[in-house]
Design a protein around this motif. Structure first.
Motif, PDB file in Angstrom:
ATOM      1  N   HIS A  81       0.840  -1.192  -0.122  1.00 10.50           N
ATOM      2  CA  HIS A  81      -0.006   0.151   0.035  1.00 10.50           C
ATOM      3  C   HIS A  81       0.913   1.124   0.059  1.00 10.50           C
ATOM      4  O   HIS A  81       0.201   2.382  -0.072  1.00 10.50           O
ATOM      5  N   ARG A  82       2.154   1.023   0.187  1.00 17.21           N
ATOM      6  CA  ARG A  82       3.003   2.324   0.268  1.00 17.21           C
ATOM      7  C   ARG A  82       4.212   2.226  -0.885  1.00 17.21           C
ATOM      8  O   ARG A  82       5.032   2.992  -0.755  1.00 17.21           O
ATOM      9  N   LEU A  83       3.904   1.459  -1.936  1.00 14.05           N
ATOM     10  CA  LEU A  83       4.740   1.372  -3.137  1.00 14.05           C
ATOM     11  C   LEU A  83       4.948   2.819  -3.623  1.00 14.05           C
ATOM     12  O   LEU A  83       3.778   3.213  -4.384  1.00 14.05           O
ATOM     13  N   PRO A  84       6.198   3.224  -4.152  1.00 10.64           N
ATOM     14  CA  PRO A  84       6.254   4.602  -4.517  1.00 10.64           C
ATOM     15  C   PRO A  84       5.847   4.577  -6.056  1.00 10.64           C
ATOM     16  O   PRO A  84       5.271   5.581  -6.670  1.00 10.64           O
ATOM     17  N   GLU A  85       6.191   3.367  -6.802  1.00 10.18           N
ATOM     18  CA  GLU A  85       5.804   3.490  -8.278  1.00 10.18           C
ATOM     19  C   GLU A  85       4.298   3.346  -8.536  1.00 10.18           C
ATOM     20  O   GLU A  85       3.779   3.636  -9.376  1.00 10.18           O
ATOM     21  N   VAL A  86       3.434   3.063  -7.528  1.00 10.13           N
ATOM     22  CA  VAL A  86       2.011   2.841  -7.534  1.00 10.13           C
ATOM     23  C   VAL A  86       1.364   4.272  -6.827  1.00 10.13           C
ATOM     24  O   VAL A  86       0.557   4.927  -7.755  1.00 10.13           O
ATOM     25  N   TYR A  87       2.028   4.774  -5.698  1.00  6.22           N
ATOM     26  CA  TYR A  87       1.155   5.960  -4.938  1.00  6.22           C
ATOM     27  C   TYR A  87       1.989   7.160  -5.210  1.00  6.22           C
ATOM     28  O   TYR A  87       1.503   8.197  -4.418  1.00  6.22           O
ATOM     29  N   GLY A  88       3.295   7.114  -5.822  1.00  8.35           N
ATOM     30  CA  GLY A  88       4.177   8.440  -5.868  1.00  8.35           C
ATOM     31  C   GLY A  88       4.936   8.342  -4.514  1.00  8.35           C
ATOM     32  O   GLY A  88       5.171   7.597  -3.774  1.00  8.35           O
ATOM     33  N   GLN A  89       5.740   9.396  -4.759  1.00  9.42           N
ATOM     34  CA  GLN A  89       7.073   9.465  -3.868  1.00  9.42           C
ATOM     35  C   GLN A  89       6.882  10.007  -2.530  1.00  9.42           C
ATOM     36  O   GLN A  89       7.330   9.942  -1.468  1.00  9.42           O
ATOM     37  N   ASP A  90       5.520  10.511  -2.387  1.00 10.08           N
ATOM     38  CA  ASP A  90       4.714  10.931  -1.053  1.00 10.08           C
ATOM     39  C   ASP A  90       3.821   9.571  -0.694  1.00 10.08           C
ATOM     40  O   ASP A  90       2.834   9.912   0.175  1.00 10.08           O
ATOM     41  N   ALA A  91       4.025   8.556  -0.983  1.00  8.05           N
ATOM     42  CA  ALA A  91       3.307   7.256  -0.633  1.00  8.05           C
ATOM     43  C   ALA A  91       3.054   7.127   1.048  1.00  8.05           C
ATOM     44  O   ALA A  91       2.071   6.500   1.606  1.00  8.05           O
ATOM     45  N   SER A  92       4.037   7.576   1.733  1.00  7.78           N
ATOM     46  CA  SER A  92       4.035   7.352   3.186  1.00  7.78           C
ATOM     47  C   SER A  92       3.120   8.543   3.901  1.00  7.78           C
ATOM     48  O   SER A  92       2.661   8.664   5.085  1.00  7.78           O
ATOM     49  N   GLU A  93       2.584   9.647   2.890  1.00 12.20           N
ATOM     50  CA  GLU A  93       1.735  10.675   3.576  1.00 12.20           C
ATOM     51  C   GLU A  93       0.262  10.694   3.283  1.00 12.20           C
ATOM     52  O   GLU A  93       0.145   9.842   2.383  1.00 12.20           O
ATOM     53  N   PHE A  94      -0.369  11.261   4.023  1.00 11.95           N
ATOM     54  CA  PHE A  94      -1.788  11.108   4.054  1.00 11.95           C
ATOM     55  C   PHE A  94      -2.373  12.164   3.229  1.00 11.95           C
ATOM     56  O   PHE A  94      -2.368  13.646   3.337  1.00 11.95           O
ATOM     57  N   ARG A  95      -2.798  11.775   1.831  1.00  9.04           N
ATOM     58  CA  ARG A  95      -3.284  12.650   0.738  1.00  9.04           C
ATOM     59  C   ARG A  95      -4.561  12.132   0.143  1.00  9.04           C
ATOM     60  O   ARG A  95      -4.263  11.496  -0.927  1.00  9.04           O
ATOM     61  N   PRO A  96      -5.580  12.513   0.649  1.00  8.89           N
ATOM     62  CA  PRO A  96      -6.973  11.711  -0.032  1.00  8.89           C
ATOM     63  C   PRO A  96      -6.949  12.026  -1.581  1.00  8.89           C
ATOM     64  O   PRO A  96      -7.561  11.261  -2.287  1.00  8.89           O
ATOM     65  N   GLU A  97      -6.291  13.345  -1.912  1.00 12.66           N
ATOM     66  CA  GLU A  97      -6.539  13.791  -3.548  1.00 12.66           C
ATOM     67  C   GLU A  97      -6.025  12.837  -4.328  1.00 12.66           C
ATOM     68  O   GLU A  97      -6.464  12.761  -5.489  1.00 12.66           O
ATOM     69  N   ARG A  98      -5.195  11.752  -3.738  1.00 10.91           N
ATOM     70  CA  ARG A  98      -4.378  11.042  -4.951  1.00 10.91           C
ATOM     71  C   ARG A  98      -5.271  10.027  -5.415  1.00 10.91           C
ATOM     72  O   ARG A  98      -5.071   9.605  -6.624  1.00 10.91           O
ATOM     73  N   TRP A  99      -6.643   9.860  -4.894  1.00  7.25           N
ATOM     74  CA  TRP A  99      -7.614   8.886  -5.267  1.00  7.25           C
ATOM     75  C   TRP A  99      -8.364   9.516  -6.377  1.00  7.25           C
ATOM     76  O   TRP A  99      -9.330   8.764  -7.030  1.00  7.25           O
ATOM     77  N   GLU A 100      -8.247  10.782  -6.742  1.00  7.24           N
ATOM     78  CA  GLU A 100      -9.012  11.285  -7.990  1.00  7.24           C
ATOM     79  C   GLU A 100      -8.968  10.599  -9.168  1.00  7.24           C
ATOM     80  O   GLU A 100      -9.886  10.340  -9.894  1.00  7.24           O
ATOM     81  N   ASN A 101      -7.724  10.030  -9.680  1.00 13.01           N
ATOM     82  CA  ASN A 101      -7.517   9.319 -10.741  1.00 13.01           C
ATOM     83  C   ASN A 101      -6.736   8.060 -10.510  1.00 13.01           C
ATOM     84  O   ASN A 101      -6.276   7.411 -11.404  1.00 13.01           O
ATOM     85  N   LEU A 102      -6.587   7.642  -9.302  1.00 15.44           N
ATOM     86  CA  LEU A 102      -5.610   6.464  -8.986  1.00 15.44           C
ATOM     87  C   LEU A 102      -6.632   5.334  -9.066  1.00 15.44           C
ATOM     88  O   LEU A 102      -7.639   5.022  -8.667  1.00 15.44           O
ATOM     89  N   LYS A 103      -5.761   4.178  -9.733  1.00 12.56           N
ATOM     90  CA  LYS A 103      -6.261   2.737  -9.889  1.00 12.56           C
ATOM     91  C   LYS A 103      -5.121   1.840  -9.618  1.00 12.56           C
ATOM     92  O   LYS A 103      -4.679   1.479 -10.209  1.00 12.56           O
ATOM     93  N   PRO A 104      -5.177   1.494  -8.274  1.00 11.20           N
ATOM     94  CA  PRO A 104      -4.276   0.665  -7.852  1.00 11.20           C
ATOM     95  C   PRO A 104      -3.995  -0.676  -8.001  1.00 11.20           C
ATOM     96  O   PRO A 104      -3.010  -1.159  -7.874  1.00 11.20           O
ATOM     97  N   GLY A 105      -5.127  -1.437  -8.752  1.00  5.80           N
ATOM     98  CA  GLY A 105      -5.256  -2.529  -8.786  1.00  5.80           C
ATOM     99  C   GLY A 105      -5.074  -3.504  -7.741  1.00  5.80           C
ATOM    100  O   GLY A 105      -5.456  -3.256  -6.385  1.00  5.80           O
TER     101      GLY A 105
END
Length: 502
Positions: free
Chosen positions: A410-434
């Motif tokens: 759930h904290r993989l940078p290549e899926v969630y970005g370099q700020d993967a350890s941060e709480f940022r709900p806006e990342r889910w606007e276009n996120l499809k992590p599979g």
């Protein structure tokens, strides 16, 4: 007899030893050939001593001191996302989404719960979370109709208990541990939904029987966790008299509830001419229309209570722990919530986009089951983790346990970005992590009560934001894990809330 045939006992012993050695050699060569045909690479092995007891001791120490997840993360930094280790027994640990997909879905038939079934059986019996194969299929078929939309969407099921929760929250700015309140609320709502009668812990009307059950439930649940961690030595838990007595008490309490429900059903059937009084939906009563087997009903109720109470309470606790440290997210979420009615409908909750993002982000950072295990019931292959680059398939022998780590995935940078350890709900606007996102597992064993839990949690979040203008963290310490049946917080969720001025 052996002497008359000219065969001595020592000769026979050597024949047996040689035969076993040849059988082992044949199996080793057969497995090697299977691995070669499937293009498998070697898995990195974590160094250990004395059959891995050194690693096991480190893990037990980390668990007892609330840093087990950090320890696993440290191992993965050193040895990669997939590696082999010994925790008293040989394990493959992986945080690769492709491997998650294989274990939980595409190669579902190759894996079982393994030793978890035996570890959980004294408390959970043959329920849905402690069984495999046909027994599990029958459990799921039995329970699935009880989680249809018209039950999940009945907001009245949640409102009474959320109202009780709000009444227990201080309005004078004093500190409150929301985690403690959420666990009380979810035991109240779960027992009403399942049994037809709430424990009323928040309302201060808890019976002595309910208090005794709660105490025994805590002892039995902790004992079950210890059994799971002991692995092959789990029989030692039977020496703990308090654990065995708690198990008996918990099952006896639920069995009595089941017997009452069956008697109620018989009475209704014998008075068919009389119109029964209207009443709210009760899980047990509905389940009793499909089976009257006391053991089956007892097992399934204990399994659903286990999942329904702890997971929702922990999820809500993490949500407000995060919101209390992010005033901007609180304000943005509250602005969305205030656009809807005081008692939002199921459709209202589903249409709250930012609420969905906040909930997704909370479950991403703090998955309720951060580590899980499956055991191969046949020799098989996982798609990645082998070779010097860690990209080749890996061979999994029959009986091999695989631990998969959702927390790391759930904290993989290549899926969630370099700020993967941060709480940022806006990342889910276009996120499809599979398969890099499995808060409720996946595949055929995906959580059967997922929508019920999400609806109860979202309704609770909305109602609290309607009643309180702001939230302030009263705990400056960073997150400290507490791993039990689910992930929770050692220090709780200590906050202060400012009520809406009327």
């Amino acid at each position: 007899m052996l002497d008359s045939l000219g065969i001595g006992y020592s000769t026979l012993l050597w024949v047996v030893i040689a035969s076993l050695g040849l059988l082992k050699l044949w199996r080793t060569l057969s497995d090697w050939g299977f691995a070669q045909r499937n293009g498998c690479g070697e898995v990195t092995k974590m160094p250990s001593y004395i059959f891995g007891l050194d690693i096991l001791w480190d893990f037990i120490k980390a668990t007892n001191n609330n840093y087990a997840i950090d320890l696993v993360e440290d191992w993965q930094r050193k040895f990669g996302r997939t590696f082999q280790l010994r925790l008293g027994r040989k394990l493959i640990l992986t945080s690769e989404p492709k491997n998650f997909q294989a274990i939980l879905a595409t190669q579902f038939e190759d894996f079982d719960l393994g030793s978890r079934n035996d570890a959980a059986h004294p408390m959970l019996g043959d329920g849905i979370f402690a069984s495999d194969g046909k027994i599990w299929e029958q459990s799921r078929a039995l329970l699935r109709p009880n989680f249809v939309r018209n039950q999940i969407a009945d907001i009245a099921v949640y409102e009474h208990h959320v109202s009780q929760l709000v009444k227990c929250m201080p309005v004078d700015g004093s500190t409150v541990d929301l985690q403690d309140l959420f666990y009380k609320m979810t035991i109240d709502s779960a027992t009403e939904f399942l049994f037809g009668r709430s424990f009323n812990t928040l309302g201060g009307r808890e019976s002595e029987a309910s208090k005794s059950f709660a105490k025994n439930w805590h002892i039995a649940s902790n004992g079950m966790i210890i059994r799971m961690r002991l692995g092959p030595l789990r029989w030692l838990s039977n020496l703990n008299r308090s654990y065995t007595k708690a198990i008996a008490a918990v099952r006896s309490f639920v069995r009595d509830v089941v017997q009452e429900a069956l008697e109620h059903k018989e009475l209704q059937e014998s008075n068919q001419d009389e119109k029964p009084p209207s009443q709210s939906y009760v899980f047990l009563h509905e389940l009793a229309t499909r089976t009257q087997d006391e053991k089956v009903l007892t097992d399934q109720l204990l399994n659903i209570l286990l999942a329904g109470r702890d997971t929702t309470a922990a999820f809500l606790s993490f949500t407000f722990f995060l919101l209390s440290r992010r005033e901007d997210v609180w304000s943005k979420l509250r602005a969305e919530v205030l656009n809807f009615d005081k008692r939002p409908s199921f459709e209202d909750l589903k249409s709250m986009k930012y609420l969905t993002w906040v909930m997704n982000e909370t479950l991403r950072l703090y998955p309720l089951i951060p580590l899980n295990v499956r055991m191969a019931n046949k020799r098989t292959v996982l798609p990645t983790g082998g070779g010097s680059c860690g990209t080749l398939p890996i061979f999994i022998s029959k009986g091999q346990e695989v631990m998969y780590c959702a927390y790391s995935a759930h904290r993989l940078p290549e899926v969630y970005g370099q700020d993967a350890s941060e709480f940022r709900p806006e990342r889910w606007e276009n996120l499809k992590p599979g398969w890099a996102y499995i808060p409720f597992n996946g595949g055929p064993r995906i959580c059967i009560g997922q929508q019920f839990a999400l609806t109860e949690a979202s309704y609770t979040i909305v109602r609290i934001l309607q009643e309180f203008e702001s939230i302030e963290s009263r705990d400056s310490e960073p997150f400290k894990e507490l791993i039990g049946l689910t992930l929770s917080m050692k220090n709780g969720a200590k906050v202060a809330l400012t009520p809406v001025q009327t």
